[in-house]
Design an enzyme around this catalytic site. Structure first.
Site, short mmCIF file in Angstrom:
data_model
loop_
_atom_site.label_atom_id
_atom_site.label_comp_id
_atom_site.label_asym_id
_atom_site.label_seq_id
_atom_site.Cartn_x
_atom_site.Cartn_y
_atom_site.Cartn_z
CG HIS A 8 -0.39 0.08 2.54
ND1 HIS A 8 0.40 -0.92 3.08
CD2 HIS A 8 -0.46 1.05 3.49
CE1 HIS A 8 0.77 -0.57 4.30
NE2 HIS A 8 0.28 0.63 4.56
CG HIS A 61 0.13 4.29 4.79
ND1 HIS A 61 -0.58 3.54 5.69
CD2 HIS A 61 -0.73 5.25 4.34
CE1 HIS A 61 -1.81 4.01 5.79
NE2 HIS A 61 -1.93 5.04 4.98
CG ASP A 68 5.04 3.03 7.56
OD1 ASP A 68 4.13 3.34 6.75
OD2 ASP A 68 4.84 2.30 8.55
CG HIS A 69 4.17 0.01 4.36
ND1 HIS A 69 3.99 -1.32 4.68
CD2 HIS A 69 3.81 0.68 5.48
CE1 HIS A 69 3.55 -1.44 5.92
NE2 HIS A 69 3.43 -0.25 6.43
CG HIS A 121 -3.90 0.05 6.84
ND1 HIS A 121 -3.82 0.63 8.09
CD2 HIS A 121 -2.75 0.41 6.20
CE1 HIS A 121 -2.68 1.30 8.19
NE2 HIS A 121 -2.02 1.18 7.06
CG ASP A 180 0.69 -1.30 7.91
OD1 ASP A 180 1.57 -2.09 8.26
OD2 ASP A 180 0.89 -0.08 7.78
CG HIS A 224 4.05 -1.86 11.84
ND1 HIS A 224 4.85 -0.77 12.04
CD2 HIS A 224 3.32 -1.59 10.73
CE1 HIS A 224 4.61 0.15 11.12
NE2 HIS A 224 3.68 -0.33 10.29
ZN LIG Z 1 0.03 1.61 6.53
#
Ligand SMILES: [Zn+2]
Length: 263
Positions: free
Chosen positions: A58, A60, A62-63, A116, A135, A173
Site C-alpha cells: 500500500h 503509506h 513507511d512502506h 487500512h 498493515d 510491524h
Molecule cells: Zn500503513
C-alpha cells in the site's frame, strides 16, 4: 517454475517498529515494502545480493518511501496496488493477478484486502505458504481503518483467515505484545491468548522478533479474526460496546476500543 529450496525471508528492521521483508536465495532478492532504502541497501550489501524486484502492499510512506532511492541504483520492476498512487509503480496489480520472479523461482498471487487503505493488496506464495500482508493483519491484531469501512476490513481479514493454517504471516510491524494485551481484555476466557502473550513477552525480553506468525495461531488468538466468537461478543456486550451479535458491528467495536486501549 520450481521453487528453490534455498529461498528464505529475512527481516530488515526499520524506523521504530517496522519490518521490511527481504526474499532471497543467496544471490537474488526481492524486497517487500521498503519504507526506507538505507537499511535495504545495507542488507543487500552484507548478504551480497542483487535486487530483482520491489513489491508494495500500500501507499503509506513507511512502506513505499524508499522506492525512489532504490530505483536510482536498481532499475527493477515495482509491483503494487493498481488502486493507489505510488511513485515508481511499474506493475499495477489487483486480485487474481500473479507476480512471477524467475530469478528467484518465485510465484506470488495477489489478494485485494481494502480497509487500512482503499487499495491495499497482499501477496501469497502457494508453494512456500508465505503471506505478505502489510498493515492489514498483524500478529494478534489488525491495521487501523484509515480509508476503509469495518465491512471491507472484515471481508479482507476473512480472506486471509481462509488461507491454510501453516501459512506464515509476514506483517509489517512489531506490535504483537500490545496487540495481545488487548486480545486478552477482549477475550479473557481464551487460554491460548494468555499463553501466547506470555510466550511473546518472553521473546521480546530477549530482543527476538515475534513475527512471522501463522494463520492458525492468528485464528486461535487474534480478536479481529474472532469477532463472531461468543467470548468476544460477550465481552463487548458487557463493556457496553455492542448490542446484538452482528460480526461486522463487533469488529467495528473492537477496532474502536483498541484505538484508545492503554491496558
Ligand atoms: Zn500503513
Amino acid at each position: 517454475m520450481s521453487a528453490k529450496p534455498s529461498l528464505q525471508v529475512t527481516a530488515i528492521p526499520a524506523f521504530a517498529d517496522n519490518y521490511l521483508w527481504l526474499i532471497h536465495d543467496q544471490q537474488h532478492a526481492a524486497v517487500v515494502d521498503p519504507g526506507d532504502a538505507a537499511p535495504v541497501e545495507a542488507a543487500l550489501a552484507s548478504l551480497n545480493l542483487k535486487l530483482d524486484a520491489i513489491l508494495l502492499t500500500h501507499h503509506h510512506g513507511d512502506h513505499a518511501g524508499g522506492v525512489p532511492a532504490l530505483l536510482a541504483r536498481w532499475p527493477v520492476p515495482v509491483y503494487g496496488p493498481a488502486r493507489e498512487k505510488i511513485a515508481g509503480l511499474s506493475h499495477p496489480l489487483t486480485e487474481g493477478d500473479s507476480v512471477q520472479l524467475p530469478a528467484l523461482g518465485l510465484s506470488l498471487s495477489v489478494i485485494d484486502v481494502p480497509g487500512h487503505t482503499a487499495g491495499h493488496i497482499a501477496y501469497v506464495t502457494a508453494d512456500q505458504r508465505w503471506l505478505f500482508c502489510g498493515d492489514t493483519l498483524f500478529a494478534g491484531g489488525c491495521g487501523r481503518l484509515f480509508e476503509g469501512t469495518p465491512a471491507q476490513m472484515t471481508a479482507s481479514l476473512a480472506k486471509l483467515a481462509a488461507l491454510p493454517d501453516d501459512t506464515k504471516v509476514y506483517c509489517a510491524h512489531e506490535y504483537t505484545v500490545s496487540n495481545l494485551r488487548f486480545a486478552l481484555a477482549a477475550e479473557p476466557g481464551n487460554p491460548a491468548v494468555a499463553a501466547r502473550l506470555a510466550h511473546e513477552e518472553h521473546r521480546r525480553s530477549r530482543g527476538e522478533a515475534t513475527v512471522p506468525s501463522t494463520i492458525g495461531v492468528e485464528r486461535q488468538t487474534n480478536p479481529f479474526l474472532r469477532n463472531a466468537e461468543t467470548g468476544v461478543l460477550h465481552t463487548l456486550q458487557a463493556e457496553g460496546r455492542l448490542s446484538g451479535n452482528d460480526p461486522v458491528a463487533a469488529f467495528a467495536a473492537l477496532r474502536e476500543w483498541k484505538n484508545s486501549y492503554r491496558g
